[in-house]
Write an enzyme that holds these catalytic residues in place. Structure first.
Site, mmCIF file in Angstrom:
data_model
loop_
_atom_site.group_PDB
_atom_site.id
_atom_site.type_symbol
_atom_site.label_atom_id
_atom_site.label_comp_id
_atom_site.label_asym_id
_atom_site.label_seq_id
_atom_site.Cartn_x
_atom_site.Cartn_y
_atom_site.Cartn_z
ATOM 1 C CB ILE A 293 15.989 32.241 53.643
ATOM 2 C CG1 ILE A 293 14.435 32.504 53.185
ATOM 3 C CG2 ILE A 293 16.667 31.118 52.973
ATOM 4 C CD1 ILE A 293 14.379 32.998 51.434
ATOM 5 C CB SER A 294 12.154 30.619 57.517
ATOM 6 O OG SER A 294 12.597 31.909 58.547
#
Ligand code: SAH
Length: 224
Positions: free
Chosen positions: A69-70
């Site tokens: 997940i960024s």
């Protein structure tokens, strides 16, 4: 049944989220709608239970299957870039490549974009994103597709905005074709092992490309 959202735990997460957004402001995120969307979306519901206490730190986190997940700052920058200089208009049609856990998709939903499409090639992540997005119950709905994002969605084109959250080695031609005139693509490009974030504007006269900053994303798988 998920118990997060009730009792003291919720207050804790809300506080962390408010701090995250204050930090994003300090880091140069200025677009109020984007900051508001990031206050709205409960990021901790998009990560594994064991990682929830880290959900609001400015770092990327593992999703399993080698994907991540960024980090919040990256999500904010990309979203801000996608709509830069333009009103965030409910009538826009946006395509995201690389749904992952669905957090970036949720941010687009919180912005009340009318038509959101998001493609993920790993079925288990696609299913998880669907569950996550159902759990956060945002009004606007995204259409999640399990497939090869390199090819885009020609039947739904043209798109006012296309966002890639995985890095190809070259700009996928089908995606350039599916961008509307006046539309904008935001993507990381892997240039010999070093990644940069690029903005590509499509005008009636052609494409205008701008390099923004360094980037760090998982690779866009290209089976084509
Ligand atoms: N947007 C996500 C980031 C996910 S990481 C978030 O908000 O957390 C990037 C994702 O791109 C991974 O889940 C990976 O499986 C996916 N991906 C890589 N190549 C792809 C392709 N060709 N088509 C669709 N998805 C792809």
């Amino acid at each position: 049944m998920n118990k997060v959202g009730q009792g003291a735990g919720w207050t804790g997460f809300e506080l962390r989220r408010a701090r995250m957004v204050a930090r994003l402001r300090q880091m140069g995120i200025t677009r109020e709608e984007v900051l508001e969307a990031m206050v709205t979306v409960p990021r901790h519901l998009f990560v594994e239970e064991a990682l929830r206490s880290r959900a609001y730190d400015d770092m990327s986190l593992p999703l399993g299957l080698g994907q991540t997940i960024s980090q919040p700052y990256t999500v904010a920058v990309m979203t801000q870039l996608l709509f830069a200089k333009r009103p965030i208009n409910v009538n826009q049609r946006i395509l995201e490549i690389g749904t992952g856990c669905g957090y970036q998709t949720a941010i687009l939903q919180a912005l009340k974009i009318k038509e959101i499409y998001s493609i993920e090639r790993i079925r288990s992540l696609h299913e998880r994103a669907k569950q996550n997005l159902r759990a956060v119950r945002l009004q606007s709905q995204a259409r999640l597709v399990c497939g090869d994002g390199y090819l885009g969605l020609p039947q739904q084109a043209p798109f006012d905005g296309i966002m890639l959250t995985a890095a190809p080695k070259e700009v996928p031609l089908p995606l350039l074709q599916q961008l509307a005139i006046g539309g904008r693509m935001v993507l990381p490009l892997d240039e010999g092992g070093i990644q940069f974030l690029w903005v590509i504007d499509k005008t009636a006269k052609g494409f205008q490309e701008t390099c923004v900053q360094k980037a760090l994303f998982v690779p866009l798988v290209n089976d084509n």
